[in-house]
Scaffold this active site. Sequence first.
Site, PDB file in Angstrom:
ATOM      1  N   GLU A 143      38.684  59.827  32.974  1.00  0.00           N
ATOM      2  CA  GLU A 143      39.648  59.588  31.881  1.00  0.00           C
ATOM      3  C   GLU A 143      38.992  58.569  30.963  1.00  0.00           C
ATOM      4  OE1 GLU A 143      42.426  61.098  31.341  1.00  0.00           O
ATOM      5  OE2 GLU A 143      42.774  62.122  33.240  1.00  0.00           O
ATOM      6  N   CYS A 183      43.810  54.128  24.787  1.00  0.00           N
ATOM      7  CA  CYS A 183      42.849  55.249  24.736  1.00  0.00           C
ATOM      8  C   CYS A 183      43.316  56.319  23.775  1.00  0.00           C
ATOM      9  CB  CYS A 183      42.654  55.832  26.133  1.00  0.00           C
ATOM     10  SG  CYS A 183      44.190  56.343  26.927  1.00  0.00           S
TER      11      CYS A 183
END
Length: 622
Positions: free
Chosen positions: A214, A248
């Site tokens: 991720e 993110c």
Amino acid sequence: MNLSTSDQILACARAAQAAWAAIPVSRRCAILGDLRREIALQCESIADTIARETSKPLLDALSGDVLVTLEHLRYYESYAARILRSRQIGKPSFFFRGARFEKSFEPHGVALIFGPSNYPFQLTVIPLITALAAGNAVILKCSERTPETAALIAKLCARANLPPNLVQVLHDGPEQSVALIDARPDFIFFTGSSRHGQQVAQRAAKQLIPMILELGGKDASLVFADCHLDRAIEGICYGAFSNAGRVCIAVKRAYIEASIYDDFLARLKQRIMKLRVDTDTGADFCPLSKNSQSDPRAQVEDALSRGATLRWPHDRAAVAYQPTLLSDVPSDARILTEESFGPVLCVASFRDEAEAIALANASHFGLSSSIWTHSQARARRIAAQLSAGSCSVNDVIRAIANPHAPFGGNRLSGYGRYHGPEGLLSFSRVRTIMLTSDRRTREINWFPFNGRTRGQLASLIRFRHATTGLVGRLSRILMPLLLSTILPMAFAAQSKPQAHLSIDVHLTPHARGELAYLIFASSSGFPGEREKALRQGFLPIPTNAQNLRIDADLPPGTYAVSVYEDINSNHKLDHNLIGIPREPVGVSNNPPARFGPPHFDQCSFHLGETSKIITITLVRAS
Ligand code: NAD
């Protein structure tokens, strides 16, 4: 940390995992329920620790870290047992008559989880509970920049009465934690920058450790003129500057339809200017410290040196500490090509949908995206063309908080998904079991191979796969009928004893071309109708050959054989004007030549259960 320490950590985890995996999923999740209640009871002090340690607003810690985590815990309590249940799966009945297939899920074993510094609670505890629900033990490697949160997580696990060593929480630096990878955990889940993710993936690849990555993003937001403009401005302002851009899935690139570009830019700037910027955790925006790891100042300077326009802040010294708005950024500027992890938003315009999609996809990252439009049809159409792991329409960031929705990125943003059923299954391995009854001696594809079953199998394959349209649909409808007739026949033929027939053929002098042969089990079509023959074929005649042998495995019965030299290899027996064969012919039993073709009865012979050799001599009839 050296390898022996990490080996010990792994060994402790393995010992704890075996007992944990033996507990039913529902019971494991009930135990995790204690963790959920413990977190809920302490939610404000947890949020306070996170907010202080990461310099983020308290509300952000409470919603982005604590609430999201609690919802995921509840999701597993409700759904994990169902998702991980063993189940029967389908099969092509055509090939697996009487068999049953089942799949079940088992944990990988020990999961090594690397957590980042920006959401040090959510992004470590959610993978942790997912791994635990699936039956793994966990080594939780929190960021070295958030040791207080790491200690808090360890304490919460202890208070929730998780078995000793099932969860081991560390916060070593990257250099030390490399040894954990070398100690061979069974699975790695990494959240962090793309650069570090690549390093960890390379290291893990040496041991072929499966992993999920991720990583960073460069999310695009597409704003169309028909959108609710006030909502789009509020949403993009939040999406770009929440947690000082250290998200993110923060909006890093906003592309605005040209007709509203100037107005949008002016209003967005006004909105940004109203953000309450303060080091106090009650503010909207806590500025990055001047020595922050994620300082994108150099990238902003690079963009400005290439002609970008700084829209906000007016004070260049405050760039990247304060919410920063850039326009006219050239596509090769570092702020657009590299990962940047701070409060910088780049804005540009587009003319039409095609250009908007091209701009959004012109990035090596592919984490998330957003579209602002009144038209849901347009939104769906565009979302399907964006190369990002997710897309929000008229919203930003919030989708990650839905525990039902799989999350993850493409390309430099990583691979694999977590959250939702896919997440739980990622932390599991699938085991397939095939159960077949032992009523039959053999299966159709087992030894001995023979031509008859091969022919029937080929017919079934053609019927099932080579037919289209109405015939294709009919074939699917008729398949069950076929399965109950042809296949049993094939199986029966397969299991009947087979006898070996050798046919020795004496060729004519200087024979050439191919030797054609036809084996008949009845008078129908004998001696020359190829399509009615039980077996037929052609063998090349080697130069100077005088004899040739044909071999066949056949069930016991009565047969007659015809052969001819196919001199010109046209795969048919040539005749003269009055019907007499022009090529040498022969039949079993070699009856004397007479006018007209021989009869089956004259040529037939019995094949018993043992092997038999017959001889045929080819003669020229004309
Ligand atoms: P980081 O890459 O510096 O560190 C992440 C974790 O990896 C830390 O625990 C760190 O100690 C460890 N680590 C770093 N390099 C390592 C190495 N070579 N070997 C072993 N371990 C190593 O990331 P960060 O600054 O803590 O977090 C911010 C980054 O994470 C940003 O790039 C952000 O985009 C990304 N991120 C991604 C997601 C996502 O879900 N895709 C979520 C949050 C943050």
